[in-house]
Write a protein that holds these residues in place. Structure first.
Motif, short mmCIF file in Angstrom:
data_model
loop_
_atom_site.label_atom_id
_atom_site.label_comp_id
_atom_site.label_asym_id
_atom_site.label_seq_id
_atom_site.Cartn_x
_atom_site.Cartn_y
_atom_site.Cartn_z
N GLU A 91 0.86 -1.20 0.00
CA GLU A 91 0.00 0.00 0.00
C GLU A 91 0.89 1.24 0.00
O GLU A 91 1.80 1.34 0.82
CB GLU A 91 -0.91 -0.03 1.23
CG GLU A 91 -1.62 1.25 1.57
CD GLU A 91 -2.61 1.67 0.51
OE1 GLU A 91 -2.36 2.69 -0.14
OE2 GLU A 91 -3.62 0.96 0.34
N ASP A 92 0.62 2.18 -0.92
CA ASP A 92 1.48 3.36 -1.01
C ASP A 92 0.99 4.53 -0.17
O ASP A 92 1.73 5.48 0.05
CB ASP A 92 1.61 3.80 -2.47
CG ASP A 92 0.27 4.22 -3.07
OD1 ASP A 92 -0.69 3.45 -2.95
OD2 ASP A 92 0.20 5.30 -3.68
N SER A 93 -0.23 4.47 0.34
CA SER A 93 -0.77 5.57 1.15
C SER A 93 -0.33 5.42 2.60
O SER A 93 -0.63 4.41 3.25
CB SER A 93 -2.30 5.58 1.08
OG SER A 93 -2.85 6.39 2.10
N SER A 94 0.38 6.42 3.12
CA SER A 94 0.82 6.36 4.52
C SER A 94 -0.37 6.35 5.47
O SER A 94 -0.32 5.74 6.54
CB SER A 94 1.75 7.53 4.84
OG SER A 94 1.09 8.77 4.60
N HIS A 95 -1.46 7.01 5.07
CA HIS A 95 -2.66 7.03 5.91
C HIS A 95 -3.21 5.62 6.10
O HIS A 95 -3.48 5.19 7.24
CB HIS A 95 -3.72 7.92 5.28
CG HIS A 95 -5.08 7.78 5.92
ND1 HIS A 95 -5.36 8.30 7.18
CD2 HIS A 95 -6.22 7.15 5.50
CE1 HIS A 95 -6.63 8.00 7.49
NE2 HIS A 95 -7.16 7.31 6.49
N PHE A 96 -3.35 4.88 5.01
CA PHE A 96 -3.91 3.53 5.13
C PHE A 96 -2.89 2.55 5.70
O PHE A 96 -3.27 1.56 6.33
CB PHE A 96 -4.46 3.07 3.77
CG PHE A 96 -5.77 3.72 3.42
CD1 PHE A 96 -6.94 3.33 4.05
CD2 PHE A 96 -5.82 4.74 2.49
CE1 PHE A 96 -8.14 3.94 3.75
CE2 PHE A 96 -7.02 5.36 2.18
CZ PHE A 96 -8.19 4.96 2.81
N GLN A 97 -1.61 2.80 5.50
CA GLN A 97 -0.62 1.99 6.18
C GLN A 97 -0.78 2.09 7.70
O GLN A 97 -0.80 1.07 8.40
CB GLN A 97 0.79 2.44 5.79
CG GLN A 97 1.21 2.10 4.39
CD GLN A 97 2.59 2.65 4.06
OE1 GLN A 97 3.27 3.21 4.92
NE2 GLN A 97 3.03 2.51 2.81
N ASP A 117 5.81 -0.25 0.07
CA ASP A 117 5.22 0.99 -0.44
C ASP A 117 4.79 0.92 -1.90
O ASP A 117 4.06 1.80 -2.36
CB ASP A 117 6.21 2.15 -0.30
CG ASP A 117 6.51 2.48 1.15
OD1 ASP A 117 7.68 2.68 1.48
OD2 ASP A 117 5.56 2.53 1.95
N ASP A 137 -3.22 -3.07 -2.42
CA ASP A 137 -3.98 -1.98 -3.01
C ASP A 137 -4.03 -2.19 -4.52
O ASP A 137 -3.05 -2.60 -5.12
CB ASP A 137 -3.31 -0.64 -2.68
CG ASP A 137 -4.15 0.56 -3.10
OD1 ASP A 137 -5.24 0.36 -3.69
OD2 ASP A 137 -3.72 1.70 -2.84
N SER A 168 -9.94 2.12 -3.35
CA SER A 168 -10.81 3.29 -3.17
C SER A 168 -11.82 3.37 -4.30
O SER A 168 -12.69 4.24 -4.29
CB SER A 168 -9.96 4.56 -3.13
OG SER A 168 -9.19 4.68 -4.31
N LYS A 189 -12.16 0.83 0.57
CA LYS A 189 -11.45 1.52 1.65
C LYS A 189 -12.35 2.25 2.64
O LYS A 189 -12.03 2.28 3.84
CB LYS A 189 -10.39 2.46 1.07
CG LYS A 189 -9.17 1.70 0.55
CD LYS A 189 -8.07 2.64 0.09
CE LYS A 189 -6.82 1.87 -0.31
NZ LYS A 189 -5.73 2.74 -0.78
#
Length: 227
Positions: A91-97, A117, A137, A168, A189
């Motif tokens: 997953e590249d989104s730090s928020h979802f990580q 990432d 993702d 998403s 998501k």
């Protein structure tokens, strides 16, 4: 990995479409690989990419090494039972990580979580870890999740790892990825907090609660000697 003999083509460069067909990827995935520097390319006056055969050859060699490592580890699946359960999140989104990390700490503190990432490093991590659960993702830098999922299926690397896809995209927006998502568990998501813990618990199954060793039977009482 299926052998791809680019040397027999005897050409110094390839179009993006040609590379996509050779690798079994989407054209957009190849474009992202060029943007990341995984493949070297130049542009024609008309703005079309031309990918060098040498960089494609180098990428294939790296990929084959990763695939070989994954297969070697897959042959040692019995060793999986001797280590804590492992989940790999790509997953590249730090928020979802961070959100997945929080859910794992709350619900599965005994489970090891590893994070990649992007798709390329995710493939390498998959080969090294042989995780119990792979969470991907669908939209990733380097190689999109759909191409990665298809590649894993094609090369039989997923094996007995359970696959969960995060996205998403709503159902209508997923139409272009239907070929990769057929038969795969998909989490939208916005529903991640509500749905993901239950899916991980289901995927890990007995790995969360391994059977305990049988208790030693009580020693037989020694009969008292006759008086």
């Amino acid at each position: 990995m299926t052998e791809i003999d680019i040397d027999s083509h005897d050409q110094p460069y390839y179009t993006t479409l040609e590379v996509a067909r050779l690798l079994g990827m989407a054209v957009r995935s190849v474009q992202l690989m060029v943007d990341r520097g995984d493949l070297e390319a130049w542009k024609t006056p008309g703005g079309h990419r031309r990918i060098t055969a040498e960089s494609l050859r180098a990428w294939l060699q790296r990929s084959r090494a990763s695939v070989g490592a994954g297969r070697a580890l897959a042959r040692r699946r019995a060793g999986r039972q001797s280590r804590p359960p492992c989940v790999l999140l790509i997953e590249d989104s730090s928020h979802f990580q961070q959100l997945v990390r929080l859910l794992m700490r709350q619900h599965f503190p005994q489970v090891q979580l590893q994070v990649a990432d992007d798709g390329i490093s995710g493939l390498v991590s998959f080969g090294q870890l042989n995780p119990d659960v792979l969470i991907v993702d669908i939209l990733l830098p380097g190689i999109d999740g759909a191409s990665m999922i298809m590649g894993l299926r094609h090369h039989a690397l997923v094996g007995d790892s359970k696959l969960i896809v995060l996205t998403s995209l709503d159902e209508a927006q997923r139409a272009d990825y239907a070929h990769a998502l057929h038969g795969v568990t998909v989490v939208h998501k916005p529903n991640l907090v509500r749905e993901l813990p239950g899916l991980i618990e289901q995927a890990l199954g007995a790995r969360l609660n391994p059977p305990s060793a049988p208790a030693n039977p009580p020693a037989a009482a020694t009969a008292a000697p006759p008086s």
